[in-house]
Design a protein around this motif. Structure first.
Motif, PDB file in Angstrom:
ATOM      1  N   TYR A 242      -2.831  22.543  56.745  1.00  0.00           N
ATOM      2  CA  TYR A 242      -3.357  23.602  55.900  1.00  0.00           C
ATOM      3  C   TYR A 242      -2.226  24.552  55.527  1.00  0.00           C
ATOM      4  CZ  TYR A 242      -7.733  21.865  57.821  1.00  0.00           C
ATOM      5  OH  TYR A 242      -8.766  21.062  58.202  1.00  0.00           O
ATOM      6  N   GLY A 243      -2.149  24.900  54.250  1.00  0.00           N
ATOM      7  CA  GLY A 243      -1.054  25.712  53.769  1.00  0.00           C
ATOM      8  C   GLY A 243      -0.961  27.066  54.437  1.00  0.00           C
ATOM      9  N   ILE A 244      -2.119  27.635  54.857  1.00  0.00           N
ATOM     10  CA  ILE A 244      -2.098  28.964  55.440  1.00  0.00           C
ATOM     11  C   ILE A 244      -1.415  28.989  56.799  1.00  0.00           C
ATOM     12  CG2 ILE A 244      -4.333  28.738  56.608  1.00  0.00           C
ATOM     13  CD1 ILE A 244      -4.873  31.656  55.912  1.00  0.00           C
ATOM     14  N   ILE A 245      -1.319  27.844  57.479  1.00  0.00           N
ATOM     15  CA  ILE A 245      -0.822  27.818  58.856  1.00  0.00           C
ATOM     16  C   ILE A 245       0.642  28.244  58.925  1.00  0.00           C
ATOM     17  CG2 ILE A 245      -0.424  26.368  60.872  1.00  0.00           C
ATOM     18  CD1 ILE A 245      -3.369  27.090  60.267  1.00  0.00           C
ATOM     19  N   ALA A 246       1.480  27.724  58.044  1.00  0.00           N
ATOM     20  CA  ALA A 246       2.895  28.091  58.060  1.00  0.00           C
ATOM     21  C   ALA A 246       3.069  29.586  57.820  1.00  0.00           C
ATOM     22  CB  ALA A 246       3.661  27.292  57.005  1.00  0.00           C
ATOM     23  N   ASP A 247       2.258  30.161  56.921  1.00  0.00           N
ATOM     24  CA  ASP A 247       2.349  31.593  56.661  1.00  0.00           C
ATOM     25  C   ASP A 247       1.960  32.397  57.896  1.00  0.00           C
ATOM     26  OD1 ASP A 247       3.048  30.988  54.051  1.00  0.00           O
ATOM     27  OD2 ASP A 247       0.999  31.170  53.294  1.00  0.00           O
ATOM     28  N   LEU A 248       0.907  31.957  58.580  1.00  0.00           N
ATOM     29  CA  LEU A 248       0.467  32.681  59.766  1.00  0.00           C
ATOM     30  C   LEU A 248       1.489  32.564  60.898  1.00  0.00           C
ATOM     31  CD1 LEU A 248      -3.326  31.761  59.752  1.00  0.00           C
ATOM     32  CD2 LEU A 248      -2.290  33.923  59.071  1.00  0.00           C
ATOM     33  N   ARG A 249       2.134  31.397  61.013  1.00  0.00           N
ATOM     34  CA  ARG A 249       3.155  31.229  62.048  1.00  0.00           C
ATOM     35  C   ARG A 249       4.293  32.221  61.854  1.00  0.00           C
ATOM     36  NH1 ARG A 249       4.219  26.172  61.445  1.00  0.00           N
ATOM     37  NH2 ARG A 249       2.910  25.389  63.154  1.00  0.00           N
ATOM     38  N   GLU A 250       4.701  32.402  60.607  1.00  0.00           N
ATOM     39  CA  GLU A 250       5.773  33.357  60.315  1.00  0.00           C
ATOM     40  C   GLU A 250       5.382  34.778  60.698  1.00  0.00           C
ATOM     41  OE1 GLU A 250       6.979  33.062  56.297  1.00  0.00           O
ATOM     42  OE2 GLU A 250       7.770  31.011  56.471  1.00  0.00           O
ATOM     43  N   GLN A 251       4.091  35.056  60.723  1.00  0.00           N
ATOM     44  CA  GLN A 251       3.608  36.385  61.087  1.00  0.00           C
ATOM     45  C   GLN A 251       3.388  36.531  62.588  1.00  0.00           C
ATOM     46  OE1 GLN A 251       0.081  37.056  58.679  1.00  0.00           O
ATOM     47  NE2 GLN A 251       1.117  36.300  56.827  1.00  0.00           N
TER      48      GLN A 251
END
Length: 519
Positions: A242-251
Motif C-alpha cells: 500500500y502506497g501509504i505505508i512508506a509515507d507512514l514509515r518515514e513519519q
C-alpha cells in the motif's frame, strides 16, 4: 505507553492450542484432511476454528483465487477452491500465509469453510473456549455517555483520538472515511495527527474510485467488504504493497490498521489507526477498538444521516427550502407569504431538439441548460425551486428590499442568456425564454397528505410562467413585468399583454437581446 487497558481475562484475545491425536475434516463422505498436528484457534466473539497443516490435506486444491479478506489480528487470508471429483467448492479453504505475530502458529495451516456437509472429527479432544468477559473500561464509558455531546463529526474524530491516546493506545494518526449521498462528493475523510492542532477534512469527488492512490488501497479493500487490514511498518517490515505505508514509515510509524465501520444500512466505512510504539499495537488495544466499532459507527451514522438528508434536500429542492424542511416545516400548509421576484426559464425548441439530435444528446444538452441557469440564479442570491420538464422555476426573496430582488433576478436572466450563447461541446445551439414577475406568493408546502411539494404559489408565479411563453411567440428571450424597467436597462415596452389564464392584461417589457448577449 501501549499497555493493555484491562485485565487480560477480559481483553479481546486470540489463543491457539495444539490438538491431541488424530483430527479429521469431512465433507459428507469425502475426507478433506487428517492430521496429528491440527490446532484450534479461540478468538473473542468467534466460534473455535480448527486449522490443519497444509501437507495433511487429503484433497486437491486449486491455485489461489482472486478473493482475499483481511483481519487486523491474523493478516491477509488467501482462498482456494476444493476440487471434488464431481464439482468444485469455490473458496472452500482459506489460509494465512504470512500471519500477524498474534497468530504466527497457524502459518502453513488451512481452515475449511463451514457448510451443512462439513464435519470435524476431534477424536479425543474437547474444545475449551474461554469464558466471554465484558470488554469495558473508560473508553467504553466515554463512548456510551460522553461522545454524543460532540456536535460535529470533526469534533468527535478529534475527541476519539485524544481519548484513545489518553488511555494507553499509542496512536500517532487516526482517520475516518465516511461515504455519503451527494451528487458531487463521494464522502468525507477526517484525519487526526498527533501534535497537530487542526483536523484535516477532505471531501473527495467520485473520481476517487478511479484514482491510483485509492484503487487497491486499504480504504478501497475495507470499503468493498473484504474485512480489516493490518500491516507492520517498522524498519524491519519492507512490505509496501500500500502506497501509504512508506509515507507512514518515514513519519516514524510502526503499525497500521484499517477496520470497517458498518452503518445500519450495510454501508461500509473505514476507520484507520497508525501506531508509533516500537512494539506496535497490542491485541488488547485493537480488540477493544474492534469491539467498540459498532458504537463508533452509530455515532458517525447520526451525523451522516443528517448530512445526507440536508444534501439530498438541497439537491432536489434547494438550500433555502431544504433548511426549512429540515427545520420542521413538513406539514401541508406550512409556509409563509413572501414578496419575491419569480423567474420562469424555459428551454426553447425542445421537441425539435429531441427529434434532431436524439434522446441521449438532448439529455446532455438539457443538463447543460439546467446547470447554466442554476449557477446564474445562485450567484445572484436566488434559489432554484424545481425543474419542470425543460424549465427552471426560481425565486428571489425580497427580504425587505424589492428593488434588489428585481435587479438580481434580471441580472441572473441576462447571465443565463449570455452563457447559453457561449456553450461549447453541445449538439445544438441552446436558447431559452425567460419570464420575470414580482409580487406576493405563498412559499411552502402544498399537495396531498402523503406527497408534498415545497413551491411558490401565487399570481406572480403564474405571470412569470406565462411571460416566458409570450416571449417565445414574440421573439424575445427575456420578458418582465413593467416594474422591472429602469433607466439603466435597455428595454422595449410591449404594452398591455393578454396572457393565458391571467384574468387581466399585464403591462410588460422586453429586455434588449443585444444587452443580454454583451459582456
Amino acid at each position: 505507553m501501549n499497555a493493555p487497558l484491562r485485565d487480560t481475562n477480559q481483553d479481546y484475545a486470540i489463543r491457539i492450542e495444539p490438538l491431541n491425536g488424530v483430527v479429521r475434516a469431512w465433507h459428507g463422505e469425502t475426507l478433506l484432511a487428517e492430521s496429528v498436528n491440527a490446532k484450534v484457534m479461540y478468538e473473542t466473539r468467534l466460534s473455535p476454528t480448527i486449522y490443519f497443516p497444509r501437507e495433511d490435506v487429503c484433497i486437491d486444491l486449486s491455485d489461489p483465487s482472486r478473493l482475499q479478506t483481511f483481519c487486523p489480528f491474523k493478516g491477509t487470508a488467501t482462498y482456494r477452491d476444493i476440487l471434488f471429483a464431481e464439482k468444485a467448492k469455490p473458496n472452500g479453504v482459506w489460509s494465512y500465509d504470512s500471519p500477524m505475530p498474534e497468530s504466527f502458529q497457524i502459518a502453513g495451516h488451512v481452515g475449511f469453510m463451514s457448510d451443512t456437509e462439513l464435519r470435524i472429527d476431534l477424536g479425543s479432544n474437547a474444545l475449551n473456549p474461554p469464558k466471554e468477559g465484558n470488554i469495558s473500561g473508560p473508553i467504553v464509558d466515554w463512548l456510551m455517555r460522553g461522545a454524543s455531546s460532540h456536535k460535529t463529526p470533526e469534533d468527535l474524530t478529534r475527541a476519539l483520538a485524544e481519548k484513545l491516546l489518553e488511555h494507553g493506545v499509542a496512536i500517532s494518526r487516526l482517520s475516518i472515511m465516511i461515504w455519503s449521498l451527494h451528487p458531487m462528493i463521494a464522502g468525507r475523510h477526517y484525519i487526526w495527527n498527533k501534535g497537530v492542532e487542526e483536523l484535516s477534512t477532505f471531501a473527495p469527488s467520485y473520481e476517487i474510485h478511479d484514482h491510483p492512490a485509492f484503487v487497491d488501497s486499504p480504504l478501497d479493500h475495507v470499503s468493498r467488504g473484504l474485512g480489516g487490514v493490518r500491516q507492520r511498518i517498522g524498519p524491519d517490515a519492507k512490505d509496501d504493497h500500500y502506497g501509504i505505508i512508506a509515507d507512514l514509515r518515514e513519519q516514524g510509524a510502526t503499525d497500521y490498521v484499517a477496520m470497517p465501520l458498518q452503518f445500519s444500512d450495510g454501508q461500509t466505512n473505514v476507520l484507520t489507526l497508525t501506531c508509533d510504539h516500537p512494539d506496535g499495537f497490542t491485541t488488547a488495544n485493537l480488540g477493544l477498538i474492534f469491539e467498540c466499532s459498532s458504537i463508533i459507527s452509530r455515532l458517525f451514522e447520526v451525523f451522516t444521516l443528517r448530512e445526507n438528508s440536508q444534501s439530498l434536500l438541497e439537491t432536489y429542492i434547494g438550500k433555502r427550502t431544504g433548511a426549512r424542511v429540515l427545520g420542521g416545516e413538513i406539514r401541508r400548509g406550512d409556509g409563509d407569504e413572501i414578496d419575491a421576484a419569480i423567474m420562469f426559464c424555459d428551454l426553447r425548441g425542445s421537441s425539435r431538439l429531441v427529434t434532431e439530435i436524439g434522446q441521449g444528446s438532448y439529455i446532455d444538452t438539457l443538463n447543460r441548460f439546467f446547470e447554466t441557469a442554476t449557477d446564474a440564479v445562485h450567484e445572484h442570491g436566488g434559489e432554484v425551486l424545481k425543474f419542470i420538464g425543460d424549465a427552471v422555476l426560481a425565486v428571489f426573496p425580497a427580504d425587505g428590499d424589492p428593488d434588489r430582488a428585481r435587479d438580481e433576478s434580471l441580472a441572473a436572466a441576462r447571465e443565463i442568456v449570455s452563457r447559453l450563447s457561449k456553450l461549447e461541446d453541445v449538439a445544438f445551439p441552446v436558447e431559452c425564454a425567460i419570464g420575470l414577475a414580482y409580487g406576493r406568493v405563498t412559499y411552502g408546502n402544498v399537495g396531498s397528505q402523503e406527497r408534498l411539494d415545497f413551491t411558490v404559489i401565487g399570481h406572480a408565479a403564474n405571470v412569470a410562467a406565462r411571460l416566458g411563453d409570450h416571449g417565445k411567440t414574440c421573439g424575445h428571450r427575456i420578458v418582465a413585468t413593467a416594474d422591472f424597467d429602469a433607466p439603466e436597462n435597455a428595454t422595449k415596452a410591449l404594452g398591455d399583454v393578454i396572457l393565458h389564464n391571467v384574468p387581466a392584461p399585464v403591462t410588460c417589457i422586453a429586455v434588449s437581446a443585444d444587452l443580454c448577449c454583451s459582456e
